[in-house]
Enzyme design. Structure first.
Site, PDB file in Angstrom:
ATOM      1  N   TRP A   1      29.819  65.301 -41.118  1.00  0.00           N
ATOM      2  CA  TRP A   1      31.435  65.516 -41.899  1.00  0.00           C
ATOM      3  C   TRP A   1      32.239  64.813 -40.689  1.00  0.00           C
ATOM      4  CZ3 TRP A   1      32.680  67.881 -45.985  1.00  0.00           C
ATOM      5  CH2 TRP A   1      34.195  68.085 -46.336  1.00  0.00           C
TER       6      TRP A   1
ATOM      7  N   HIS B   1      26.522  72.534 -40.921  1.00  0.00           N
ATOM      8  CA  HIS B   1      26.363  72.488 -42.440  1.00  0.00           C
ATOM      9  C   HIS B   1      26.350  70.645 -42.203  1.00  0.00           C
ATOM     10  CE1 HIS B   1      29.402  75.385 -43.643  1.00  0.00           C
ATOM     11  NE2 HIS B   1      29.347  75.743 -42.627  1.00  0.00           N
TER      12      HIS B   1
ATOM     13  N   HIS C   1      21.535  72.042 -46.647  1.00  0.00           N
ATOM     14  CA  HIS C   1      22.529  73.291 -46.030  1.00  0.00           C
ATOM     15  C   HIS C   1      23.219  74.485 -47.015  1.00  0.00           C
ATOM     16  CE1 HIS C   1      26.261  71.145 -46.314  1.00  0.00           C
ATOM     17  NE2 HIS C   1      26.996  72.465 -46.198  1.00  0.00           N
TER      18      HIS C   1
ATOM     19  N   HIS D   1      32.404  80.580 -43.743  1.00  0.00           N
ATOM     20  CA  HIS D   1      32.836  78.598 -43.631  1.00  0.00           C
ATOM     21  C   HIS D   1      34.308  79.143 -44.590  1.00  0.00           C
ATOM     22  CE1 HIS D   1      32.571  74.845 -44.241  1.00  0.00           C
ATOM     23  NE2 HIS D   1      32.327  74.332 -45.351  1.00  0.00           N
TER      24      HIS D   1
HETATM   25 ZN   LIG Z   1      28.665  73.046 -46.415  1.00  0.00          ZN
END
Ligand SMILES: [Zn+2]
Length: 213
Positions: free
Chosen positions: A20, A50, A54, A60
């Protein structure tokens, strides 16, 4: 009897895996290294919870949410559907669930084509419509998965689908590697690590075809 077939639906974890934007990159390095004269190789891994395939824990996206080490493992092991979402769909909606008997498989994985190359983080994904959550719960579903890195649009600040799924007690798997898997019914295993405080965890996700006589 036809032999069962296994599909590894986990992305390989190495430095080439996309993360990400802004998240920690994946790193594996040897602390003890036989090439440097140590008596064995001992590696260490640094990664985001993540990255790659996952499980998300409620912590989260909610302050007091459950941690991944506390999740009930029976969620991640058992019968499951893989559902093809046609190219060009803007989100996964009720229309894509028509005719699926969740009574025989209360888990569902969506093959959206959102993350075709593990080396390249997508610019947009096919998200899960939050309205789906209540319908899925009504039909007894308690786990959904997607090949996208998030169940929400990547620019979402509200994480509406994550919250709607949690409100309906549906657990989440993300970044599944589903490209080679035909739609249908399977047995899934995708156990998260027992990370006591984890907001998520890498899983080794596998599908097994059903033994058909
Ligand atoms: Zn995630």
């Amino acid at each position: 009897m036809k032999k069962p077939q296994f599909y590894d639906i986990t992305h390989s974890l190495d430095q080439s895996i996309a993360v990400w934007p802004g998240d920690s990159s994946f790193r594996y390095s040897l602390g003890w290294d036989m090439q440097k004269g140590d008596s064995c190789n001992v590696g260490a891994v640094t990664m985001s919870c993540h990255t790659g395939t996952h499980a998300d824990a409620p912590f989260h996206f909610t302050r007091e949410g459950q941690r991944v080490g506390e999740m009930d493992l029976s969620i991640y092991w058992g019968p499951c559907w893989v559902v093809d979402i046609p190219t060009g769909s803007s989100s996964v909606t009720l229309e894509h669930l028509k005719g699926i008997d969740f009574g025989i498989a209360p888990r569902v994985l969506f093959k959206t084509g959102s993350f075709p190359r593990r080396e390249q983080f997508p610019e947009s994904v096919v998200p899960i419509s939050p309205e789906l959550a209540a319908y899925l719960k009504q039909h007894g579903v308690f786990l959904i998965g997607t090949d996208a890195p998030s169940v929400d649009p990547l620019d979402s600040k509200t994480l509406s689908a994550h919250h709607a799924l949690l409100e309906n007690e549906i657990a989440i798997l993300e970044s599944l590697a589903l490209q080679q898997v035909p739609a249908g019914r399977y047995e899934l295993v995708a156990l998260p690590l027992k990370l006591s405080d984890g907001d998520g965890s890498p899983v080794r996700a596998v599908l097994k075809t059903l033994e058909l006589k």
